[in-house]
Each structure stands twice: as structure tokens, then as C-alpha cells.
Design an enzyme around this catalytic site. Structure first.
Site, short mmCIF file in Angstrom:
data_model
loop_
_atom_site.label_atom_id
_atom_site.label_comp_id
_atom_site.label_asym_id
_atom_site.label_seq_id
_atom_site.Cartn_x
_atom_site.Cartn_y
_atom_site.Cartn_z
N TYR A 136 0.82 -1.21 0.00
CA TYR A 136 0.00 0.00 0.00
C TYR A 136 0.85 1.26 0.00
O TYR A 136 0.49 2.26 -0.60
CB TYR A 136 -0.88 0.04 1.26
CG TYR A 136 -2.22 -0.61 1.13
CD1 TYR A 136 -2.35 -1.92 0.71
CD2 TYR A 136 -3.39 0.09 1.45
CE1 TYR A 136 -3.58 -2.52 0.61
CE2 TYR A 136 -4.63 -0.50 1.36
CZ TYR A 136 -4.73 -1.81 0.94
OH TYR A 136 -5.95 -2.39 0.85
N LYS A 186 2.52 -15.09 3.05
CA LYS A 186 2.78 -15.75 1.76
C LYS A 186 4.28 -15.98 1.70
O LYS A 186 4.96 -15.60 0.74
CB LYS A 186 2.25 -14.87 0.62
CG LYS A 186 2.22 -15.54 -0.74
CD LYS A 186 1.12 -16.60 -0.89
CE LYS A 186 1.31 -17.37 -2.19
NZ LYS A 186 0.35 -18.50 -2.35
N ASP A 218 -3.65 -18.03 0.84
CA ASP A 218 -4.63 -18.72 -0.01
C ASP A 218 -5.38 -19.78 0.79
O ASP A 218 -6.61 -19.90 0.73
CB ASP A 218 -3.97 -19.31 -1.28
CG ASP A 218 -2.67 -20.06 -1.01
OD1 ASP A 218 -2.17 -20.04 0.13
OD2 ASP A 218 -2.15 -20.69 -1.96
N ASP A 242 -7.04 -6.59 4.30
CA ASP A 242 -8.13 -5.90 3.60
C ASP A 242 -9.07 -6.93 2.98
O ASP A 242 -10.29 -6.89 3.14
CB ASP A 242 -7.52 -4.99 2.52
CG ASP A 242 -8.58 -4.27 1.70
OD1 ASP A 242 -9.56 -3.78 2.30
OD2 ASP A 242 -8.44 -4.20 0.45
N ASP A 246 -13.13 -8.38 4.35
CA ASP A 246 -14.37 -8.34 3.57
C ASP A 246 -14.97 -9.74 3.47
O ASP A 246 -16.18 -9.94 3.56
CB ASP A 246 -14.12 -7.81 2.14
CG ASP A 246 -14.33 -6.31 2.01
OD1 ASP A 246 -13.99 -5.56 2.95
OD2 ASP A 246 -14.82 -5.86 0.94
C1 IPM Z 1 -10.63 -0.48 3.74
C2 IPM Z 1 -10.63 0.07 2.32
C3 IPM Z 1 -9.36 0.87 2.08
C4 IPM Z 1 -8.18 -0.09 2.15
C5 IPM Z 1 -9.30 1.66 0.76
C6 IPM Z 1 -10.49 2.54 0.58
C7 IPM Z 1 -8.06 2.48 0.68
O1 IPM Z 1 -10.80 -0.96 1.40
O2 IPM Z 1 -10.54 0.31 4.68
O3 IPM Z 1 -10.77 -1.69 3.91
O4 IPM Z 1 -7.85 -0.76 1.17
O5 IPM Z 1 -7.60 -0.16 3.22
MN MN Z 2 -11.36 -2.86 2.31
#
Ligand code: IPM
Ligand code: MN
Ligand code: NAD
Length: 347
Positions: A136, A186, A218, A242, A246
Site C-alpha cells: 500500500y 505468503k 490462499d 483488507d 471483507d
Molecule cells: C478499507 C478500504 C481501504 C483499504 C481503501 C479505501 C483504501 O478498502 O478500509 O478496507 O484498502 O484499506
Molecule cells: Mn477494504
């Protein structure tokens, strides 16, 4: 208790409004709210996604409640002007290196997740995501090779101290939970994550009461849907964290439920839902504000030591869900404000 509220773009505005109502209902002595522009909204008003005035407000605050940033109109701007730079810039400028993303299945939602109920029921995990390094924040660019082809490049790296400090956060979190830490990396392919694994093992010597294991990312993605109950605390890098968070959100029902705390060395923290600005439902009053309300609870716990009030908010959200209060994200029909009302009523 000076709280900077940065609502941002899209549903950010709608979900923070409900979280602020919940905070105000607690009548906490000394609670002061300050606002600031971030993201696409800030770019359109001030020419920058993270204006200096907003950064000053952040520095003056004891905690930050953040909505979301992201606006498709801005996706072709130079990278440093894009809305996402607001959250990335705040994380870096304020030193918020430790991102806690808890995922627990709520009573009454066992049948509404993307997993079979008997699998989902087991979930009680915490993802500790490193937030200040990795690919990042490395140098990046798009260059033209001698033969004329364009090449995109991003440098991934972690220095040992960056790994060690997130390791300490994760080991301590595991000590306060079930004593199990799984480091996701990884290391079989990337040198960055070989060093990550080496440092995790070194730091583990200071925590003999925590059981450390290692898993390739993975496999971790697969295990998270096969048997998520095996995880207590997961520690991982910025990008893997990240993605896995999700994924974890759907394992417990919806991305509209997952809160987060981003912590620095001091007590100031940034609290935000893990989701984004959701342009597909923005402005319609359809977003689930629970992730943001639960983020406000994390703020009371981690920045203000107000465990009792944090637990009250969490119980109110849990009760609302158990009573069948659900947004479209969970197959229900309650709108953003209705969900806010329902949580307030139970508070
Ligand atoms: C998160 C988001 C951010 C990230 C983006 C918007 C920069 O996806 O907070 O999870 O990748 O960290
Ligand atoms: Mn995110
Ligand atoms: P997203 O999280 O915004 O949305 C993904 C999907 O989940 C969409 O279908 C959306 O409607 C749904 N969703 C998200 N939050 C919800 C909620 N509270 N209630 C109900 N449904 C919800 O991810 P995306 O679509 O990939 O990204 C949209 C924009 O948000 C992009 O510009 C992205 O960069 C940005 N983003 C910002 C943050 C942040 O501010 N921390 C986080 C993730 C994405």
C-alpha cells in the site's frame, strides 16, 4: 472526549449520522463533536481529499469517527488527489498502524450468512491487520519499458520493527481472548512475508501463553469459509487483511455489520466500518448503519475506556438484530434511519 466526525462520501454520510445519534443519546459528559471534510466531497470543495484543515481537526481530536470515502467521479484523478487518499493519508499521518476488525456471528443471523448455519455459528474471530506498510505504501508507478510496453509497479516491503509492533498488538489481543494467534502470510513466495514469519516467531518467545500458528493466505481464505471456528486472532499484512476482512464479513452475514478500530501508539484512534461508500445504494437510505454504530462502540472502549457504554451499544445492536431489524443487506426491509431508531430504542 473530542471526537472528529469525518463522514466522507456516499453512504458514509448516512451511516455516520446514525452512529452520532447513538453517541449523543448516551449523554456522555464532555463529549464534543467536530466535523471535517474528507474524500471526494473534500476534493470537490477544497481541491484535496484530505485538506490541511481536516488534518488539523484530526490532530486536535481524541478520536476520529470515519464514514467512508470513494467517488467514481474521482477515479481518473491523479492518485494523490483520489478520495481514498483521505483514509490512507490519515492512517499514515496519525500513525494508525493497528487495525482491529472483529467478526462474530449475531444471534438470529446464523441462517443469513453465506455459510451453512452450523459453520457460521462457530465464528468469533479478530483480524489484526497491519495498516501503515506493505505494498500500500511502497513506491509505485506506471512506466514505459524500453520496448514501448507500459508496466505498472508497486513495491511491497515490511521492515522488522513494523512487523514486530503489529505482532505485539496481536499477541496481546490473543492473551485477552482464547490464546490462539494465526499469522497469515505468503512466505512460500514473497521475501516480505518470509521476514514477516521470522519476526512473528521471534516475538512469540515473549508470549509463551499464546499458541502461534502460520497459514498461507490462499489456504486462509479457504479455511475462513470451511471452518472459521478454528480462528481466534488472525494477524496479517495490510493487503491480505483488507481482503480477508471483507470475506469474513459475509461469513457473519453482511459487510454492513463489521466495525473496525485503527490504533496508534497513543490513545487516539480512528473508528470506521470496514465497508466503503457503496455508490450503488448511496443517497437512498438503504445502507445498514450497524457497522458504524459498532465502530462508535469500539471508540468508547479503546479511546475512552468506556467499556460499559460500549457494551450497551453492542447489546442494543444485537437485540435489534435478534428482534428481526434488518436492512436489505440481510434480506430485510428496514432503512438506515429505521435501523438507527431501533438501536436507539433498545439502548
Ligand atoms: C478499507 C478500504 C481501504 C483499504 C481503501 C479505501 C483504501 O478498502 O478500509 O478496507 O484498502 O484499506
Ligand atoms: Mn477494504
Ligand atoms: P463497498 O464496501 O462500498 O460496497 C460493496 C458492496 O457492499 C456494494 O454492493 C454495497 O452496496 C454493499 N454495502 C457496503 N456497505 C454497506 C452497508 N453499510 N449496507 C448495505 N450494503 C452495503 O465497496 P466497493 O463498491 O468496492 O467500493 C466503493 C467505493 O468505496 C470505492 O471508491 C472504494 O475505493 C471505496 N472504499 C472505501 C473504504 C473506506 O472509506 N474505508 C472502504 C472500502 C471501499
Amino acid at each position: 472526549m473530542k471526537v472528529a466526525v469525518f463522514a466522507g462520501d456516499g453512504i458514509g454520510l448516512e451511516v455516520t449520522r446514525e452512529a452520532v445519534r447513538v453517541l449523543q443519546a448516551l449523554d456522555l459528559p464532555g463529549l464534543t463533536l467536530m466535523e471535517g471534510d474528507v474524500g471526494g466531497v473534500a476534493y470537490k470543495k477544497h481541491g484535496h481529499p484530505l485538506p490541511e484543515a481536516t488534518l488539523e481537526t484530526a490532530r486536535a481530536a481524541d478520536a476520529i469517527l470515519f464514514g467512508a470515502v470513494g467517488d467514481f467521479d474521482c477515479d481518473n484523478l491523479e492518485r494523490h488527489l483520489r478520495p481514498e487518499q483521505a483514509i490512507l493519508g490519515l492512517r499514515k499521518a496519525m500513525g494508525f498502524f493497528a487495525n482491529l476488525r472483529p467478526a462474530t456471528v449475531f444471534k438470529g443471523l446464523e441462517d443469513l450468512t453465506s455459510l451453512r448455519p452450523e459453520v457460521a455459528r462457530q465464528i468469533d474471530l479478530l483480524i489484526v491487520r497491519e495498516l501503515n506498510g506493505d505494498v500500500y505504501f511502497g513506491e509505485k508507478g506506471i512506466r514505459t519499458l524500453p520496448d514501448g510496453r507500459r508496466q505498472g509497479w508497486d513495491i511491497m516491503s515490511y521492515a522488522e520493527d513494523e512487523v514486530a509492533r503489529i505482532a505485539h498488538v496481536a499477541f496481546k489481543a490473543a492473551q485477552g481472548r482464547r490464546g490462539k494467534l494465526c499469522s497469515v502470510d505468503k512466505a512460500n513466495v514473497l521475501e516480505t512475508f518470509q521476514l514477516w514469519r521470522d519476526v512473528m516467531i521471534e516475538v512469540s518467545r515473549e508470549y509463551p501463553d499464546v499458541e502461534l500458528s502460520h497459514m498461507y493466505v490462499d489456504n486462509a481464505a479457504m479455511q475462513l469459509v470451511k471452518n472459521p471456528g478454528q480462528f481466534d486472532v488472525i494477524v496479517t499484512g495490510n493487503m491480505f487483511g483488507d481482503i480477508l476482512s471483507d470475506q469474513a464479513s459475509m461469513c457473519v452475514g453482511s459487510i454492513g455489520l463489521l466495525a473496525s478500530a485503527s490504533l496508534a501508539e497513543g490513545t487516539c484512534g480512528l473508528y470506521e466500518p470496514i465497508h466503503g461508500s457503496a455508490p450503488d445504494i448511496a443517497g437512498k437510505g438503504l445502507a445498514n448503519p450497524m457497522a458504524t454504530i459498532l465502530s462508535a462502540a469500539m471508540m468508547l472502549r479503546h479511546s475512552f475506556g468506556r467499556e460499559a457504554e460500549a457494551a450497551r451499544i453492542e447489546a442494543a445492536v444485537a437485540k435489534a438484530l435478534a428482534d428481526g431489524i434488518k436492512g436489505g443487506d440481510l434480506g430485510g426491509s428496514h432503512g438506515t434511519a429505521e435501523i438507527g431508531d431501533a438501536v436507539l430504542a433498545r439502548l
